[in-house]
Design a protein around this motif. Sequence first.
Motif, PDB file in Angstrom:
ATOM      1  N   LEU A 115      -4.846   9.981  -1.855  1.00 42.94           N
ATOM      2  CA  LEU A 115      -5.203   8.801  -2.761  1.00 42.94           C
ATOM      3  C   LEU A 115      -4.408   7.526  -2.131  1.00 42.94           C
ATOM      4  O   LEU A 115      -3.409   7.317  -2.143  1.00 42.94           O
ATOM      5  N   GLN A 116      -5.533   6.855  -1.366  1.00 52.20           N
ATOM      6  CA  GLN A 116      -4.974   5.697  -0.500  1.00 52.20           C
ATOM      7  C   GLN A 116      -4.951   4.408  -1.452  1.00 52.20           C
ATOM      8  O   GLN A 116      -6.007   3.983  -2.227  1.00 52.20           O
ATOM      9  N   MET A 117      -3.876   3.620  -1.703  1.00 51.61           N
ATOM     10  CA  MET A 117      -3.763   2.640  -2.786  1.00 51.61           C
ATOM     11  C   MET A 117      -3.234   1.536  -1.940  1.00 51.61           C
ATOM     12  O   MET A 117      -2.320   1.522  -1.409  1.00 51.61           O
ATOM     13  N   ASN A 118      -4.465   0.465  -2.072  1.00 51.34           N
ATOM     14  CA  ASN A 118      -4.149  -0.716  -1.495  1.00 51.34           C
ATOM     15  C   ASN A 118      -3.942  -1.772  -2.498  1.00 51.34           C
ATOM     16  O   ASN A 118      -4.373  -1.634  -3.747  1.00 51.34           O
ATOM     17  N   SER A 156       0.934  -1.062  -0.048  1.00 53.63           N
ATOM     18  CA  SER A 156       0.057  -0.008   0.024  1.00 53.63           C
ATOM     19  C   SER A 156       0.918   1.169   0.289  1.00 53.63           C
ATOM     20  O   SER A 156       1.991   1.179   0.578  1.00 53.63           O
ATOM     21  N   LEU A 157       0.423   2.181  -0.554  1.00 53.82           N
ATOM     22  CA  LEU A 157       0.937   3.562  -0.594  1.00 53.82           C
ATOM     23  C   LEU A 157      -0.129   4.500  -0.201  1.00 53.82           C
ATOM     24  O   LEU A 157      -1.509   4.592  -0.601  1.00 53.82           O
ATOM     25  N   ARG A 158      -0.092   5.787   0.399  1.00 58.17           N
ATOM     26  CA  ARG A 158      -0.872   6.908   0.294  1.00 58.17           C
ATOM     27  C   ARG A 158      -0.279   8.017  -0.358  1.00 58.17           C
ATOM     28  O   ARG A 158       0.814   8.583   0.232  1.00 58.17           O
ATOM     29  N   LEU A 159      -0.869   8.318  -1.519  1.00 59.17           N
ATOM     30  CA  LEU A 159      -0.497   9.848  -2.221  1.00 59.17           C
ATOM     31  C   LEU A 159      -0.991  10.857  -1.430  1.00 59.17           C
ATOM     32  O   LEU A 159      -2.236  10.627  -1.170  1.00 59.17           O
TER      33      LEU A 159
END
Length: 123
Positions: free
Chosen positions: A80-83, A16-19
């Motif tokens: 933008l939470q990216m899982n 995961s990353l959060r932009l």
Amino acid sequence: VPLQASGGGLVQSGGSLRLSCTLSGLPLNDYKIGWFRQAPGKEREGVSCISTRDGNPYYTDSVKGRFTFSRDNAKNTVYLQMNSLKPEDTGVYYCATDVLCLSQSNMKVFGFWGQGTLVTVSS
């Protein structure tokens, strides 16, 4: 450039990353922000935006159920939470202002682009 995306990096598949997208000196709430990305060798595509019609978020089909658009007006930041990231999510991610958001496949930018942030997902 007053608009800037950050938070990218190298992550393994499934991670995961959060932009974050920040706008300096101007109230972010006044702008319709959208997220876009450009994969190596491909055209830039819309990832997520807030519907111009009803205020609900749209997501391009390939990220539905994995990415989440949110905003914190107090921090003047959009996220933008990216899982469950996949190698095909690799690319430079941008935020932009004044996005006409009509559908998950129809996002047009009438404002300006921020500096992008690189997301690399390894398999």
